[in-house]
Design an enzyme around this catalytic site. Structure first.
Site, PDB file in Angstrom:
ATOM      1  CG  HIS A  81      -1.072  -7.299   5.115  1.00 50.54           C
ATOM      2  ND1 HIS A  81      -2.096  -6.371   5.045  1.00 50.54           N
ATOM      3  CD2 HIS A  81      -0.521  -7.159   6.340  1.00 50.54           C
ATOM      4  CE1 HIS A  81      -2.159  -5.707   6.183  1.00 50.54           C
ATOM      5  NE2 HIS A  81      -1.215  -6.162   6.987  1.00 50.54           N
ATOM      6  CG  HIS A 115      -5.778  -5.806  11.530  1.00 54.85           C
ATOM      7  ND1 HIS A 115      -6.347  -4.543  11.662  1.00 54.85           N
ATOM      8  CD2 HIS A 115      -4.452  -5.601  11.370  1.00 54.85           C
ATOM      9  CE1 HIS A 115      -5.395  -3.635  11.569  1.00 54.85           C
ATOM     10  NE2 HIS A 115      -4.238  -4.240  11.391  1.00 54.85           N
TER      11      HIS A 115
END
Length: 272
Positions: free
Chosen positions: A39, A82
């Site tokens: 991730h 992000h």
């Protein structure tokens, strides 16, 4: 009574139709289950910031697949980042969408020497070494964001798929780039306090928007794997499912019972 039964049957049929994912590309999806997926790369937000080139290269060197996030800048560059704002990672209270790429390059990631990357830079560096899961962040200008991401992908020969919480992004790829593997990100929107309205939360939690995009896989918060519609999608249609985000070896062992794909963060799995 007959009318009531007919209505219930119709509602059930509509529900199942809305829920159904695309199941014709299970074989193509297997490559993403062969490796655990790091991730935002293998990062620590100290020496290796998330979504940075060193984090991605570290993941690839260890043999892990990579999950990363992309969004559009003010001047329509696709960058790897992000959050919607720069505050957490760069200490600046500005939105990424309100900055040009040159402005973003002036900000350090987590106090390191690393800078926000262009998506194309990451593709060039990874160069097909490991599979990529690319999450497209787009609440506004979703069509333009999808178009620009697709443009960057042109000529890339490595294995990749896209995913998004926004079903309209996933639908865009179904219509405009049907060859690209696509996934619908979701969770229990009620428990995670996401979504703008109760209707939004109900529809997204229960995957009722699948009829628009017919995703090749469902990426669901593994903490809510007991959710009825998710389990039904898995059992009835044998849908491919990705677990996000697994944060320990114990969670990983549990998630492997329900999910073909594992996206991990905060630890290093005992095996690749």
């Amino acid at each position: 009574m007959i009318i009531l039964v007919a209505v219930l049957i119709s509602i059930t049929g509509l529900y199942l139709l809305c829920l159904r994912p695309n199941t014709g590309r299970r074989e193509a999806m297997k490559v993403f289950g062969d490796k655990y997926i790091a991730h935002r790369g293998l990062y620590d937000n100290v020496q290796l910031p998330e979504n940075s080139l060193p984090a991605f290269l570290a993941a690839a060197e260890c043999g892990y697949g990579i999950e990363l996030d992309v969004r559009l800048t003010k001047d329509e560059k696709v960058v790897v980042f992000h959050d919607a704002t720069l505050l957490r990672m760069c200490g600046v209270a500005r939105k990424v969408s309100e900055c040009t790429y040159e402005e973003l390059r002036s900000y350090a990631l987590a106090g390191s020497n690393e800078r926000i990357l262009l998506f194309g830079e990451v593709l060039k560096a990874v160069d097909g070494k490991v599979p990529l899961i690319v999450e497209i962040k787009a609440s506004e200008k979703y069509k333009r964001t999808a178009e620009k991401v697709a443009e960057v992908f042109c000529g890339y020969s490595g294995m990749y798929c896209i995913e998004s919480f926004n079903p309209l992004v996933v639908r865009w790829f179904r219509k405009k780039r049907p060859e690209v593997l696509r996934g619908q990100l979701s969770t229990n929107y009620f428990k995670d306090k996401m979504g703008k309205t109760p209707i939004d939360r109900f529809v997204m939690t229960n995957l009722l928007i699948n009829f628009l995009s017919r995703p090749d896989f469902i990426a669901y918060n593994h903490e809510h794997a007991e959710q009825f519609s998710f389990r039904l999608c898995k059992r009835l249609y044998n849908g491919v499912c990705a677990a996000w985000t697994v944060r320990s070896e114990a969670e990983l062992e549990s998630a492997r019972e329900e999910f073909e794909m594992i996206i991990f963060d905060g630890f290093v799995p005992e095996r690749v």
